[in-house]
Structures are given as C-alpha cells and as structure tokens.
Design an enzyme around this catalytic site. Structure first.
Site, short mmCIF file in Angstrom:
data_model
loop_
_atom_site.label_atom_id
_atom_site.label_comp_id
_atom_site.label_asym_id
_atom_site.label_seq_id
_atom_site.Cartn_x
_atom_site.Cartn_y
_atom_site.Cartn_z
N LYS A 1 0.85 -1.19 0.00
CA LYS A 1 0.00 0.00 0.00
C LYS A 1 0.88 1.24 0.00
O LYS A 1 1.90 1.29 0.69
CB LYS A 1 -0.92 -0.02 1.23
CG LYS A 1 -1.92 1.14 1.29
CD LYS A 1 -2.85 0.99 2.48
CE LYS A 1 -3.85 2.13 2.54
NZ LYS A 1 -4.80 1.98 3.67
N SER B 1 -9.73 2.18 3.00
CA SER B 1 -8.86 2.90 2.09
C SER B 1 -7.87 2.01 1.33
O SER B 1 -7.23 2.45 0.37
CB SER B 1 -8.07 3.96 2.87
OG SER B 1 -7.22 3.34 3.83
N SER C 1 -9.96 -0.08 7.36
CA SER C 1 -9.41 0.06 6.00
C SER C 1 -8.71 -1.17 5.45
O SER C 1 -8.29 -1.16 4.29
CB SER C 1 -8.46 1.26 5.95
OG SER C 1 -9.19 2.46 5.98
#
Length: 487
Positions: A79, A158, A182
C-alpha cells in the site's frame, strides 16, 4: 496445475520448493498481469526490483534452503502509505506526488527481509481517508467483482488497491493499513481475507500517519492460512515506534487447529440492523449462517451487549479527524510536500494546501481543527475520548465471559462506482469495524458467501488483545464451510 496466479501463498511456496516453477517465472507472470491490469490497483510498478528479488529467492531455494521462509519468492504489493526505499511513496496525494523515501517502513523491510518480492505500490484513498478508494489523486480503483447486472462496483477503502490486486490475482498478498476498517472493509467487499492485528503488534515506523492512536498495519490475502504467514513476517517489537508492543510473537499458523469446540462466541445484539433497515437483511442472513457454522463445530453461542456501540462511529470521526489535522499540519510546502509559490507566505500556505489536498482530506482537517479549538475541545474531543474508554470497557467486560465476537464486516455489499453517496452514508460503511479499532483489538474479515447481486459478503471475528492466532482459527472454520468464493 491450475492457473499459477490463482495459487495461494502456501501453494506457491510448496511448488517453489518442489521447483515446479522458479521464483523468476512466478514473478514474470505477475509482472505481466500487473502490466495488463484494468483495475488501476498499482500506481507504481517495480519490475526490476521484483526480478532482482526473485533471482535472489531462486538462489536461496537451490543453495541456501536453511534461509527459506514461507514468503521467499512470493510476489506481493505494498500500500502506498508505507515508505519504500528509493521507490515513490505518495499516500495518493498530490502534496506527496514526487516524494521518494530514503528508507523502508519497518513492516515493508520485514516483509522484504523474509524474501517477499515487491511488485510495486498500491492505490488507496488519499492519506487513508475513505472507504471506496475514490479519494485518490491517481483515480478510483475498480473491484474485480462486477454486479449481476453488469455494473462496476467499488473495492472499498482505504486499502482498495490492495484488496483489488489480491482479489484480481495481480499479487499473492498485500500490505494494507487499518485505522477504522481500512483492511477489513475492502477485503470484505472484494471477497478476500483481511486482518488487522492488535494495536502495537506491528510497527508504525515509516507508515505515513493519519490517526496515530488508531493506525495499524494489516494484511490482505486470499486464504486464512496465507494471512497467518504474511502477518508472521511483519509483527514484532520495534524500538523506532514508541507504541510498539514488546511482547512475544507466537507462530500464528500453529493456532489454526480447525477446531473450536467449547469456545464461547459472543453475538452483540447492537450489531443487528435488519429490524431497522430492510437493506441489511441479506447481511443478517449470512451472519446467521456463520453463527450456525460455529455452533455445528461445537462452539457455544452467547448473546452479548456492547451498549456504547452506537457512539463508536461519531467518536471515531471526532478522534481521527483531530489526529489527522495535527499529523497533516506538517505538509505546508516548506517542511514537507509540494509547494505552490507565492510572494506572500499566508497565500503560499493556502494555495499549497488548498490545491494539493483532496476534498475528503480537507474536510477532516477542518473538522479536526474545529473539535480541537479552545472553545470546543471539551465539548467534542475530550468527551469523545471519555466515550472511547466506555467502548473499550464494553469489550473488556464482554471478554470476561466469551472468547471471540462474531459480527458482519460491512452493513451491505459493495456499491456502484458512479453511485453518489452523501458523506454520512459513506461513513456508515465502517459502522461494524470502527468499534474494534477504537479498542485496539485484533479483528479479521473472512468471506461468508455471495449476495443476490453476485457480490461478496463477509463476517468479522474480533478477539481479545494479542489473540491474532485465535481469530485466525475461528476464521478458518468459516472458510472451511464457505469454501473459496474467488474463482
């Protein structure tokens, strides 16, 4: 052999050990998939770094077998919230669009030190603020799943790039971060496994901060076993993070015994919403199915009450916005971040932050500044912190009489990419995941089945502090009954 890209991490490892294929061959297949992807999951690709790591992995497989780990030669994605040495790290914000760190985050380094092959950096909501992956300066991410009527849906957020990449067979596993859900929420919407460990179990060093008392690194994989293997590689004490827990890390895979006879499973009555909202009925039916699976395996089902659950979401958005406004104050174009020049310093601040931050980030900065202001600190922030302790105490008291808690992960399936939801409706996507985040508890999302629209639905298992092994085991029972929903 079935499609190599669709193998689990454990299966890839077994085949690499048998030399059915090499790490370089495995990596090249993934690089090709990443180069041809239509999901917008990868925003920075690192094929040269990946192939170099794969060559090293092949050498270990043939000449240094004593140095093998379950992740040696396994292609993964990172990420874009985690710093990666000499590789662009942006948090998907224009203000950091050209930032290249000179060091790795601790969890990135541990993953790579364990032999994982980094394919690149993954899309996300800007500064990890969002639950649809539509708040990225690189554009929205598509869920590999498509609704039965052909409509494209969001992957969640997210960590939407992470979940889409794993579900879309672009990488075997991915690093994500979980502040209020998330990792778990996008995993649920993409039909994969997502685990948020106990707060402090994984280092936050080198992880771009959103809300420091809530942020925690997590993993997204296609199986529960894979989640245990990835989690094993990133956990552990780190002197560079003052919130890191100096506590022994067990071998998580050994906790997956596939038996839960006699274990007490708490079912919180506050999480039942179908009586209030018709659209949640399908999720409630899947929840009941999961409860029955655990009951059939010998678990004791106990209804519990978490009375302050209804306060968790507003408390979360007060606290995380307050911490975000503080953490993001550093991005002013002088100390950090891209600058828009002006002869007047105040105008420079305004232009730099106004143009380089997205709408959702600016909203949370404004909310955070408001609740921390002298006239409203006690009314909002201080009160939110007091209620947070009540939420924590609800869990502490419940875990005196139960071992695990089973809930839905999300209130409903993924919504359409072009669906315009108001801010409050968007925030409600995290209604089931936020309480565990406020308490710092470990939680895992595992698929339970498909909706009538052919989209994934998932359940969440919450455990007591540092019992990641236990929640992995409970999740494995649900996985055994459900089977893989990814084809």
């Amino acid at each position: 052999m079935k499609n190599i890209l669709k193998l689990s991490i454990a299966e890839m490892h077994d085949n690499l050990k048998k030399r059915e294929f090499s790490a370089v061959e495995l990596t090249k297949l993934h690089i090709e998939a990443v180069n041809n992807e239509k999901l917008n999951a990868f925003i920075t690709k690192t094929p040269e770094i990946a192939l170099s790591a794969a060559e090293k992995a092949d050498y270990i497989f043939t000449h240094q077998k004593e140095n093998l780990t379950p992740l040696t030669g396994i292609p993964v994605g990172i990420k874009d919230l985690f710093c990666t040495k000499h590789v662009r790290t942006t948090a998907c914000s224009n203000i950091l669009k050209n930032f290249t760190p000179q060091y790795d985050s601790t969890v990135t380094k541990r993953l790579l030190d364990n032999g994982a092959v980094m394919l690149g950096k993954l899309n996300m909501d800007e500064f990890a603020m969002g639950s649809s992956n539509s708040n990225s300066c690189f554009g929205h991410v598509k869920n590999p799943w498509v609704r039965a009527d052909g409509v494209e849906v969001v992957p969640g957020g997210s960590s939407g790039g992470s979940s889409a990449a794993v579900a879309g067979f672009l990488c075997a596993g991915a690093l994500g971060s979980d502040t209020g859900g998330s990792v778990r929420q996008p995993a649920a919407l993409c039909g994969i496994v997502g685990l948020k460990p106990t707060y402090g179990r994984c280092s936050r060093f080198g992880m771009i901060a959103f809300a420091s008392s809530l942020d925690q690194a997590g993993v997204l994989t296609r199986t529960v076993e894979d989640a245990s293997l990835m989690l094993q590689s990133i956990c552990g004490y780190d002197i560079q993070d003052s919130t890191s827990a100096n506590i022994a890390v067990p071998k998580f895979s050994e906790s997956i015994t596939h038996t839960i006879k006699g274990k007490r499973i708490g079912i919180p009555k506050e999480y039942e919403l179908s009586g209030k909202y018709q659209e949640y009925t399908e999720v409630s039916e899947m929840w009941a199915k999961g409860i029955q699976y655990l009951k059939d395996e010998g678990a004791e089902i106990i209804e519990i009450s978490l009375p302050h659950t209804s306060y968790a979401l507003p408390v979360y958005y007060i606290i995380c916005s307050a911490e975000a406004s503080s953490n993001l104050a550093r991005y002013d174009g002088i100390r950090y971040g891209a600058r828009i020049s002006s002869d007047d310093i105040n105008e420079m601040y305004e232009l730099t932050r106004g143009h380089n931050f997205g709408t959702e980030v600016k909203r949370r900065i404004l909310i955070g500044a408001y609740v921390l202001s002298s006239g409203y600190y006690d009314a909002y922030y201080n009160k939110a912190q007091r209620i947070r302790h009540l939420v924590i105490n609800d869990f502490v008291e419940s875990f005196k009489k139960i071992d695990y808690i089973l809930t839905p992960t999300t209130p409903k399936e993924a919504f359409a990419i072009n669906e315009q939801l108001d801010t409050l409706t968007m925030y409600l996507n995290d209604v089931f995941t936020v309480p565990a985040s406020l308490a710092g508890l470990p939680a895992i999302s595992v698929p339970i089945g498909l909706s009538k629209s052919n989209l994934p639905l998932s359940l969440q298992v919450i455990g007591n502090y540092y019992d990641e092994g236990g929640i992995l085991n409970v999740a494995s029972i649900i996985e055994k009954h459900t089977g893989k929903i990814l084809k």
